[in-house]
Design an enzyme around this catalytic site. Structure first.
Site, PDB file in Angstrom:
ATOM      1  N   HIS A 236       0.835  -1.203   0.000  1.00  0.00           N
ATOM      2  CA  HIS A 236       0.000   0.000   0.000  1.00  0.00           C
ATOM      3  C   HIS A 236       0.869   1.252   0.000  1.00  0.00           C
ATOM      4  O   HIS A 236       0.462   2.295  -0.516  1.00  0.00           O
ATOM      5  CB  HIS A 236      -0.898   0.035   1.242  1.00  0.00           C
ATOM      6  N   ASP A 306      -4.130  -8.487  -6.823  1.00  0.00           N
ATOM      7  CA  ASP A 306      -4.424  -7.634  -5.678  1.00  0.00           C
ATOM      8  C   ASP A 306      -4.844  -6.261  -6.225  1.00  0.00           C
ATOM      9  O   ASP A 306      -4.843  -6.020  -7.442  1.00  0.00           O
ATOM     10  CB  ASP A 306      -3.184  -7.525  -4.783  1.00  0.00           C
TER      11      ASP A 306
END
Length: 379
Positions: A236, A306
């Protein structure tokens, strides 16, 4: 995942806080299975990409085909979600956060009515800090807590009950269980989302959780291939690097051996840079990573990325339309982003790539067949 949807998804996903040699069997081959496990969920004997395409594929336009290969994140709002499906005829939705309005009042049934082809409805309900139904049906423990306090049989039953709650609300896919191996502190990128640092223990508990979901009619998606547990950092926040591939084979990849024994599961590929494999690229957009999964681990089910839209390991490198294209070119069957927004620019980019040949018809049809089969949407 919007703000609340950003977890390896949320970290693959979310947080409720916000070449094998010809003479030896591959790690995932049926020859390496133990009789006790293979009898319950045998590996497929088909080689990757060998099955004939669904007849429905031939009747779809190029845009209809590529739309089936994306999974778009939504947080809430029956009307807005229905409009996304009606306007774009996408293949899948990912619901992040605690979008209770979409889980009540048959909202997802209404969403399905807008689809020409059934839409896969995914959440990432792992337990602990990554769960989506807790406000409606209560908490379930984290993976680490399950392995510490419960038997595999208990975990399977827990997943059956949780899966039935998903099924009743219209959910069809759970981005769980997590196969990552780590003993890092609970709040780290993987942390207590991991059942264990021991491959055999993690495999046993993950299989129990997945078996329970399957019994309830929910498709599990195991993650984050090829292994996030011993990687540096959080995708992230930026680039993440794993140990070199030879080390992953000895540890982090062990739970993926004999992958057919997990049954009809999907696999999520993480944004993980793997020395000696991905040539400096995240695995989610690296052809070598998909070859590793398909050829060395003999997986022929659907593979999803993802989150391509809210994780800096990707967004610092590529725009969303380019990231989605790169993922599908590399070998993903479904490109996932949690940030919702305007779907049309992504589909426009994919359609142009298909027309020019940058995204081949064979690549599209192979993934489309897997996606439709997973949704029981093949003729």
């Amino acid at each position: 995942m919007f703000a609340a949807m950003t977890g390896l998804l949320v970290a693959g996903c979310g947080s409720s806080e916000a070449p094998t040699t010809q003479n030896a069997p591959s790690p995932g081959s049926a020859a390496s299975e133990t009789p006790s496990e293979s009898s319950s969920a045998p590996a497929s004997s088909a080689k990757p990409d060998s099955a004939p395409a669904c007849s429905a594929v031939a009747d779809m336009s190029t845009r209809e085909k590529v739309a089936q290969l994306v999974v778009v994140g939504v947080e809430s709002g029956e009307q807005a979600t229905t409009q996304i499906v009606r306007d774009n005829q996408i293949g899948g939705l990912f619901i992040g956060g605690n979008a209770t309005d979409l889980f009540t009042g048959d909202a997802l049934a209404s969403v399905q009515e807008a689809a020409d082809v059934p839409v896969s409805i995914a959440i990432d309900d792992e337990g602990g800090r990554v769960q989506r139904l807790d406000e409606l049906v209560g908490d379930i423990p984290s993976a680490r807590e399950m392995a510490r306090t419960m038997s595999p049989q208990d975990v399977r039953q827990l997943a059956v009950e949780r899966g039935r709650e998903m099924n009743e609300r219209g959910v069809t896919v759970d981005y769980a269980p997590d196969l990552d191996l780590t003993d890092e502190p609970a709040g780290e990128a993987i942390g207590d989302r991991s059942f264990s640092t021991d491959p055999a223990t993690a495999r046993r508990y993950a299989k129990a959780f997945g078996d329970g979901l399957l019994e309830a009619g929910i498709q599990p998606v195991i993650k984050h291939f090829p292994g996030h547990g011993n990687a540096s950092g959080d995708s992230h926040a930026g680039d993440v690097t794993t140990p070199p591939l030879p080390e992953l084979r000895k540890h982090d990849l062990k739970p993926y051996e004999r992958i057919g024994q997990y049954g009809d599961v999907g696999v999520m590929v993480g944004h993980l840079t793997v020395p000696q494999l991905t040539d400096g690229q995240p695995a989610s957009i690296s052809p070598a990573a998909y070859r590793l999964l398909r050829e060395d681990y003999d997986f022929d089910g659907p593979v999803v990325t993802d989150d391509l839209g809210a994780m800096k390991a990707i967004t610092d490198r590529h725009s969303l339309p380019e990231a989605v294209l790169l993922a599908l070119q590399a070998g993903a069957d479904q490109a996932l982003w949690s940030s919702g927004g305007n779907v049309a620019p992504v589909l426009d980019r994919l359609e142009r790539a298909a027309t020019s040949g940058d995204l081949s018809a064979e690549r599209i049809d192979t993934s489309l067949t897997r996606v439709l089969r997973a949704k029981d949407a093949c003729d």
